[in-house]
Write a protein that holds these residues in place. Structure first.
Motif, PDB file in Angstrom:
ATOM      1  N   PRO A   6       0.778  -1.148   0.187  1.00  0.00           N
ATOM      2  CA  PRO A   6       0.167   0.455   0.087  1.00  0.00           C
ATOM      3  C   PRO A   6       0.924   1.146  -0.508  1.00  0.00           C
ATOM      4  O   PRO A   6       1.751   0.831   0.287  1.00  0.00           O
ATOM      5  CB  PRO A   6      -1.349  -0.384   1.353  1.00  0.00           C
ATOM      6  CG  PRO A   6       0.075  -1.281   2.615  1.00  0.00           C
ATOM      7  CD  PRO A   6       0.751  -2.069   1.004  1.00  0.00           C
ATOM      8  N   PRO A   9       1.623   5.221   4.778  1.00  0.00           N
ATOM      9  CA  PRO A   9       0.010   6.188   5.098  1.00  0.00           C
ATOM     10  C   PRO A   9       0.995   6.858   6.228  1.00  0.00           C
ATOM     11  O   PRO A   9       2.509   7.059   5.818  1.00  0.00           O
ATOM     12  CB  PRO A   9       0.060   4.852   6.494  1.00  0.00           C
ATOM     13  CG  PRO A   9       1.068   3.439   6.289  1.00  0.00           C
ATOM     14  CD  PRO A   9       1.704   4.179   5.090  1.00  0.00           C
ATOM     15  N   ASP A  12      -0.264   9.993  11.143  1.00  0.00           N
ATOM     16  CA  ASP A  12      -1.629   9.524  11.651  1.00  0.00           C
ATOM     17  C   ASP A  12      -1.983   7.826  11.373  1.00  0.00           C
ATOM     18  O   ASP A  12      -2.321   7.326  12.445  1.00  0.00           O
ATOM     19  CB  ASP A  12      -2.557  10.815  11.315  1.00  0.00           C
ATOM     20  CG  ASP A  12      -3.876  10.326  12.006  1.00  0.00           C
ATOM     21  OD1 ASP A  12      -3.981  10.209  13.691  1.00  0.00           O
ATOM     22  OD2 ASP A  12      -4.658  10.520  11.772  1.00  0.00           O
ATOM     23  N   ASP A  13      -1.903   7.896  10.445  1.00  0.00           N
ATOM     24  CA  ASP A  13      -2.786   6.683   9.683  1.00  0.00           C
ATOM     25  C   ASP A  13      -2.028   5.202  10.756  1.00  0.00           C
ATOM     26  O   ASP A  13      -2.041   4.236  10.654  1.00  0.00           O
ATOM     27  CB  ASP A  13      -2.901   6.597   8.338  1.00  0.00           C
ATOM     28  CG  ASP A  13      -4.292   7.140   8.303  1.00  0.00           C
ATOM     29  OD1 ASP A  13      -5.176   7.530   8.509  1.00  0.00           O
ATOM     30  OD2 ASP A  13      -4.348   7.416   6.560  1.00  0.00           O
ATOM     31  N   ALA A  16      -2.261   4.980  14.736  1.00  0.00           N
ATOM     32  CA  ALA A  16      -3.543   3.802  14.358  1.00  0.00           C
ATOM     33  C   ALA A  16      -3.216   3.021  13.728  1.00  0.00           C
ATOM     34  O   ALA A  16      -4.133   1.922  14.624  1.00  0.00           O
ATOM     35  CB  ALA A  16      -4.732   4.891  13.754  1.00  0.00           C
ATOM     36  N   ALA A  17      -2.370   2.346  13.104  1.00  0.00           N
ATOM     37  CA  ALA A  17      -2.158   1.090  12.659  1.00  0.00           C
ATOM     38  C   ALA A  17      -2.096  -0.136  13.699  1.00  0.00           C
ATOM     39  O   ALA A  17      -1.947  -0.816  13.689  1.00  0.00           O
ATOM     40  CB  ALA A  17      -1.844   0.897  11.132  1.00  0.00           C
ATOM     41  N   ALA A  20      -4.148  -0.426  16.384  1.00  0.00           N
ATOM     42  CA  ALA A  20      -4.902  -1.244  15.871  1.00  0.00           C
ATOM     43  C   ALA A  20      -4.248  -2.802  16.003  1.00  0.00           C
ATOM     44  O   ALA A  20      -4.883  -4.068  15.977  1.00  0.00           O
ATOM     45  CB  ALA A  20      -5.996  -1.048  14.429  1.00  0.00           C
ATOM     46  N   LEU A  21      -3.274  -3.029  15.420  1.00  0.00           N
ATOM     47  CA  LEU A  21      -2.355  -4.164  14.881  1.00  0.00           C
ATOM     48  C   LEU A  21      -2.139  -4.917  16.579  1.00  0.00           C
ATOM     49  O   LEU A  21      -2.426  -6.322  16.547  1.00  0.00           O
ATOM     50  CB  LEU A  21      -0.679  -4.024  14.440  1.00  0.00           C
ATOM     51  CG  LEU A  21      -1.363  -4.132  12.994  1.00  0.00           C
ATOM     52  CD1 LEU A  21       0.155  -2.710  12.157  1.00  0.00           C
ATOM     53  CD2 LEU A  21      -1.563  -4.765  12.005  1.00  0.00           C
ATOM     54  N   ARG A  23      -3.978  -4.287  19.156  1.00  0.00           N
ATOM     55  CA  ARG A  23      -5.426  -5.181  19.346  1.00  0.00           C
ATOM     56  C   ARG A  23      -6.154  -6.766  18.441  1.00  0.00           C
ATOM     57  O   ARG A  23      -6.239  -7.057  19.305  1.00  0.00           O
ATOM     58  CB  ARG A  23      -6.560  -4.127  19.340  1.00  0.00           C
ATOM     59  CG  ARG A  23      -6.666  -2.918  20.319  1.00  0.00           C
ATOM     60  CD  ARG A  23      -7.975  -1.898  19.914  1.00  0.00           C
ATOM     61  NE  ARG A  23      -7.953  -1.585  18.014  1.00  0.00           N
ATOM     62  CZ  ARG A  23      -7.907  -0.016  18.031  1.00  0.00           C
ATOM     63  NH1 ARG A  23      -7.515   0.290  18.553  1.00  0.00           N
ATOM     64  NH2 ARG A  23      -8.341   0.019  17.202  1.00  0.00           N
ATOM     65  N   LEU A  24      -5.207  -6.560  17.092  1.00  0.00           N
ATOM     66  CA  LEU A  24      -6.001  -7.995  16.578  1.00  0.00           C
ATOM     67  C   LEU A  24      -4.676  -8.535  17.098  1.00  0.00           C
ATOM     68  O   LEU A  24      -5.147  -9.962  16.982  1.00  0.00           O
ATOM     69  CB  LEU A  24      -4.994  -7.506  14.808  1.00  0.00           C
ATOM     70  CG  LEU A  24      -5.344  -8.105  14.058  1.00  0.00           C
ATOM     71  CD1 LEU A  24      -6.524  -9.069  14.039  1.00  0.00           C
ATOM     72  CD2 LEU A  24      -4.822  -8.176  12.690  1.00  0.00           C
ATOM     73  N   VAL A  28      -6.266 -12.662  18.356  1.00  0.00           N
ATOM     74  CA  VAL A  28      -5.201 -13.942  18.125  1.00  0.00           C
ATOM     75  C   VAL A  28      -4.847 -14.540  19.221  1.00  0.00           C
ATOM     76  O   VAL A  28      -5.364 -15.424  19.159  1.00  0.00           O
ATOM     77  CB  VAL A  28      -4.385 -13.500  17.179  1.00  0.00           C
ATOM     78  CG1 VAL A  28      -3.866 -14.812  15.927  1.00  0.00           C
ATOM     79  CG2 VAL A  28      -5.323 -12.844  15.461  1.00  0.00           C
TER      80      VAL A  28
END
Lengths: 68, 140
Positions: A6, A9, A12-13, A16-17, A20-21, A23-24, A28
């Motif tokens: 991609p 980013p 900011d993105d 945040a990623a 989120a990673l 949390r993911l 898992v």
């Protein structure tokens, strides 16, 4: 065959990623540990597979799974 | 820290810890769990907030090329500890009460504390859901 990477980013993105990673990864891990235990894995073997100490995996999951 | 919290504000913090963070399998209570516990205070349904938070996670993972979505929360979760973003929100709740000259910390001060963040999961989720953070704060 490489999958297309991609576009880079924004900070900011990207920050945040990371959140989120984490949390993911936690979700898992919770799911995988429960399924390994159900399959008869020992805490020692789960810890070795996760690359953490037995104490760490025990502290994180044994209490959680003993509650209720 | 909680001496000046009203019963209502304490209930919000308790619900964030014992219900919201736990239900999502989180090891820590974060600002987003306070937000969910404040759904009635800010006038946005809990379902809409959950949808917004899920969309934020999906968008953030997509930004780094990760298509996997989190598995469902575990059926059994430990009692979470207070996390960094919730601590900041509670400090801001105190500050917003002081700024208004209020002696007690009420649920709306906690909401103002949560809505004050301009970076992090909460503002991103609200923006994705098309909810104006400042407009929500102005109504309190």
């Amino acid at each position: 065959m490489d999958t297309p990477t991609p576009a880079e980013p924004t900070p900011d993105d990207a920050l945040a990623a990371v959140a989120a990673l984490r949390r993911l990864a936690d979700r898992v891990e919770d799911d995988a540990v429960e399924r390994a235990l159900a399959d008869g894995w020992t805490w020692l073997r789960i810890a070795e597979a996760l690359g953490v100490t037995k104490q760490a995996v025990h502290k994180k999951h044994a209490r959680r799974l003993k509650e209720q | 820290m909680f001496e000046r919290f009203t019963a209502d504000a304490r209930r919000v913090v308790q619900q964030a810890m014992k219900v919201e963070a736990k239900a999502l399998g989180s090891k820590t209570v974060e600002a987003e769990h306070l937000l969910l516990a404040l759904s009635a205070t800010i006038g946005v349904s809990r379902d809409d907030l959950i949808t917004a938070l899920d969309a934020e996670t999906a968008a953030s993972l997509d930004a780094v090329g990760v298509t996997m979505r989190p598995p469902p929360p575990p059926s059994r979760a430990a009692q979470p500890r207070i996390g960094a973003s919730a601590k900041i929100a509670l400090v801001r709740a105190l500050e917003s009460a002081l700024a208004r000259g209020d002696k007690e910390i009420r649920a709306e001060h906690v909401a103002l504390g949560v809505l004050a963040a301009d970076v992090g999961t909460v503002p991103r989720a609200l923006a994705i859901a098309g909810l104006d953070r400042k407009a929500l704060a102005d109504r309190l």
